[in-house]
Scaffold this motif. Structure first.
Motif, short mmCIF file in Angstrom:
data_model
loop_
_atom_site.label_atom_id
_atom_site.label_comp_id
_atom_site.label_asym_id
_atom_site.label_seq_id
_atom_site.Cartn_x
_atom_site.Cartn_y
_atom_site.Cartn_z
N VAL A 1 0.91 -1.24 0.04
CA VAL A 1 -0.19 -0.14 -0.03
C VAL A 1 0.86 1.16 -0.11
CG1 VAL A 1 -1.63 1.31 1.29
CG2 VAL A 1 -2.09 -1.32 0.97
N ASN A 2 1.95 1.34 0.89
CA ASN A 2 2.85 2.28 1.01
C ASN A 2 3.50 2.41 -0.48
OD1 ASN A 2 2.24 2.92 3.57
ND2 ASN A 2 3.91 1.97 4.44
N ARG A 3 3.68 1.60 -1.14
CA ARG A 3 4.53 1.41 -2.57
C ARG A 3 3.55 2.02 -3.60
NH1 ARG A 3 7.32 -3.46 -4.13
NH2 ARG A 3 8.41 -1.90 -5.69
N GLY A 4 2.04 1.99 -3.36
CA GLY A 4 1.28 2.30 -4.29
C GLY A 4 0.76 1.24 -5.19
N LEU A 5 1.25 0.01 -4.79
CA LEU A 5 1.07 -1.23 -5.61
C LEU A 5 -0.37 -1.90 -5.29
CD1 LEU A 5 4.53 -2.48 -5.98
CD2 LEU A 5 3.29 -1.24 -7.63
N SER A 6 -1.13 -1.65 -3.70
CA SER A 6 -2.10 -2.19 -3.63
C SER A 6 -2.92 -1.27 -2.85
CB SER A 6 -1.75 -3.36 -2.31
OG SER A 6 -1.11 -4.33 -3.05
N ARG A 7 -4.32 -1.79 -2.50
CA ARG A 7 -5.11 -0.62 -2.09
C ARG A 7 -5.63 -1.47 -0.62
NH1 ARG A 7 -10.35 -1.40 -5.84
NH2 ARG A 7 -9.94 -3.44 -6.58
N ASP A 8 -6.58 -0.87 -0.14
CA ASP A 8 -7.18 -1.39 1.27
C ASP A 8 -6.17 -1.18 2.30
OD1 ASP A 8 -9.61 -1.79 -0.10
OD2 ASP A 8 -9.36 -3.88 -0.01
N LYS A 9 -6.03 -0.29 2.98
CA LYS A 9 -5.05 -0.01 4.01
C LYS A 9 -5.53 -1.09 5.22
CE LYS A 9 -3.35 4.54 3.67
NZ LYS A 9 -3.24 6.18 4.14
N VAL A 10 -4.67 -1.57 5.85
CA VAL A 10 -5.15 -2.71 6.77
C VAL A 10 -5.10 -2.10 8.32
CG1 VAL A 10 -4.20 -4.78 5.30
CG2 VAL A 10 -2.65 -3.44 7.02
N GLY A 11 -5.93 -2.54 8.95
CA GLY A 11 -5.98 -1.95 10.34
C GLY A 11 -5.44 -3.07 11.30
N PRO A 12 -5.76 -3.02 12.72
CA PRO A 12 -5.10 -3.81 13.60
C PRO A 12 -5.78 -5.18 13.44
CG PRO A 12 -5.57 -1.69 14.67
CD PRO A 12 -6.22 -1.86 13.32
N MET A 13 -5.00 -6.13 14.00
CA MET A 13 -5.54 -7.50 13.77
C MET A 13 -5.00 -8.36 14.76
SD MET A 13 -7.63 -9.86 12.57
CE MET A 13 -8.11 -8.99 11.26
N SER A 14 -5.82 -9.16 15.37
CA SER A 14 -4.89 -10.13 16.54
C SER A 14 -4.59 -11.52 15.95
CB SER A 14 -5.83 -10.48 17.83
OG SER A 14 -6.05 -9.36 18.41
N TYR A 15 -3.43 -11.95 15.89
CA TYR A 15 -3.11 -13.54 15.65
C TYR A 15 -2.31 -14.04 16.72
CZ TYR A 15 -3.56 -11.25 10.91
OH TYR A 15 -4.21 -10.98 9.94
N GLY A 16 -3.16 -14.88 17.52
CA GLY A 16 -2.77 -15.50 18.74
C GLY A 16 -1.94 -14.76 19.69
N ARG A 17 -0.82 -14.55 20.00
CA ARG A 17 -0.23 -13.55 21.15
C ARG A 17 0.26 -12.36 20.21
NH1 ARG A 17 5.02 -14.43 22.50
NH2 ARG A 17 6.17 -15.91 21.16
N PHE A 18 0.01 -12.47 19.13
CA PHE A 18 0.45 -11.11 18.29
C PHE A 18 -0.51 -10.10 18.18
CE2 PHE A 18 3.21 -14.95 17.50
CZ PHE A 18 4.31 -14.44 18.25
N ARG A 19 -0.41 -8.95 17.91
CA ARG A 19 -1.34 -8.08 17.56
C ARG A 19 -0.65 -7.07 16.42
NH1 ARG A 19 -6.86 -7.14 17.46
NH2 ARG A 19 -7.30 -4.90 17.42
N PHE A 20 -1.10 -6.99 15.21
CA PHE A 20 -0.75 -6.19 14.14
C PHE A 20 -1.13 -4.76 14.45
CE2 PHE A 20 -0.92 -3.70 10.13
CZ PHE A 20 0.29 -4.13 9.65
N PRO A 21 -0.22 -3.76 14.48
CA PRO A 21 1.22 -3.77 14.16
C PRO A 21 2.10 -3.37 15.53
CG PRO A 21 0.22 -1.41 14.04
CD PRO A 21 -1.08 -2.11 14.72
N VAL A 22 1.52 -3.88 16.83
CA VAL A 22 2.19 -3.55 17.89
C VAL A 22 3.02 -4.64 18.46
CG1 VAL A 22 0.67 -1.94 18.74
CG2 VAL A 22 0.34 -4.08 19.60
#
Length: 292
Positions: A267-288
């Motif tokens: 997205v930052n490169r302008g090659l994709s759209r749909d900015k992604v938001g926070p998401m939980s994956y097990g004990r990990f949380r994007f982007p923290v």
């Protein structure tokens, strides 16, 4: 002992991390993007139907010659219409697929009992180094959410800080090494540029707050591991955050986290759209990063 200012800074940083982690999951979770599959199925079905109708048309011609019954006045226009529709679909499918591919797709990793033969042969080149470095085999997975059938074989290093992923997609093979810092920054070393991106120069590194991705030419696996370790050291020194130690049960969560971080980079490169938001994956949380 930390000063009052340092303690205040640490508390504010923790507050920001947990504030982000408390945000609700976005609605893109676990989308399968069926339209991509529909396009592929329609394209293949149109081709099969076209050749099938050609066969039946020839059969009807033979039947007409044998019996004198005129049936081709029905079948020939039908074959012509099917051919035009199939040809138009074949022309439009790559364009439509590429447009849809720029949207975020949450990948799913389904374990399979056997490794595809071509993936086995590709991974076998690195088998000696995998054993020497003490990598543990996690398993083979089919990746659901790609535009083409994709299989991966996954390994975890003995120190549980590097995930090695061997990819196979429609005859294309490449390797990725993945690590993650406690602060949530993914470090990826890939032997092939992302299929949705333009060709990159050798050893090209791109980064965002959520990912540091380096594309390197295909090379011996031990050289790739050494390069990845050096890049990990540089990243941890720059972010002042150590590499996360992973359990075997964390590996798929890290790969899904990595997929989201890659899309954020695109997205930052302008090659994709749909900015992604926070998401939980097990004990990990994007982007923290690690939150448990």
């Amino acid at each position: 002992m930390p000063t009052a200012a340092q303690e205040s800074s640490i508390q504010q940083r923790l507050l920001n991390r947990f504030e982000i982690a408390s945000q609700p999951d976005d609605r893109r979770r676990a989308k399968r993007w069926p339209m991509l599959r529909i396009l592929a199925v329609l394209r293949d079905t149109a081709a099969i139907a076209f050749f099938g109708l050609l066969f039946f048309s020839e059969s009807f011609d033979i039947l007409e010659n044998l019996t004198g019954l005129s049936v081709t006045w029905v079948t020939k226009p039908l074959v012509s219409y099917i051919f035009c529709a199939g040809f138009a679909l074949a022309l439009l499918s790559p364009l439509l697929t590429r447009i849809l591919s720029t949207r975020f797709r949450e990948k799913r990793f389904e374990a399979v009992p056997e490794t595809p033969w071509f993936l086995f042969l590709y991974r076998e080149k690195a088998e000696k180094i995998l054993d020497e470095f003490g990598f543990i085999r996690i398993g083979t997975f089919r990746v659901d959410g790609e535009t083409s059938p994709t299989f991966i074989e996954v390994y975890l290093s003995s120190r549980q800080r590097v995930v090695a992923v061997f990819h196979l997609r429609m005859g294309t093979k490449w390797t990725e090494l993945v690590s993650m810092t406690d602060s949530g920054r993914v470090i990826v070393t890939s032997s092939q540029a992302d299929s949705e991106a333009d060709n990159e120069a050798d050893n090209a590194t791109e980064s965002t707050p959520s990912i540091v991705m380096t594309t390197v030419p295909e090379r011996p696996f031990d050289d790739m591991v050494a390069f990845h370790r050096q890049k990990s050291i540089e990243t941890t020194e720059a972010t002042d955050s150590p590499i996360t130690e992973l359990a075997e049960t964390d590996v798929v969560d890290v790969l899904r986290y990595c997929n989201r971080a890659k899309h954020d980079l695109q997205v930052n490169r302008g090659l994709s759209r749909d900015k992604v938001g926070p998401m939980s994956y097990g004990r990990f949380r994007f982007p923290v990063g690690v939150i448990a």
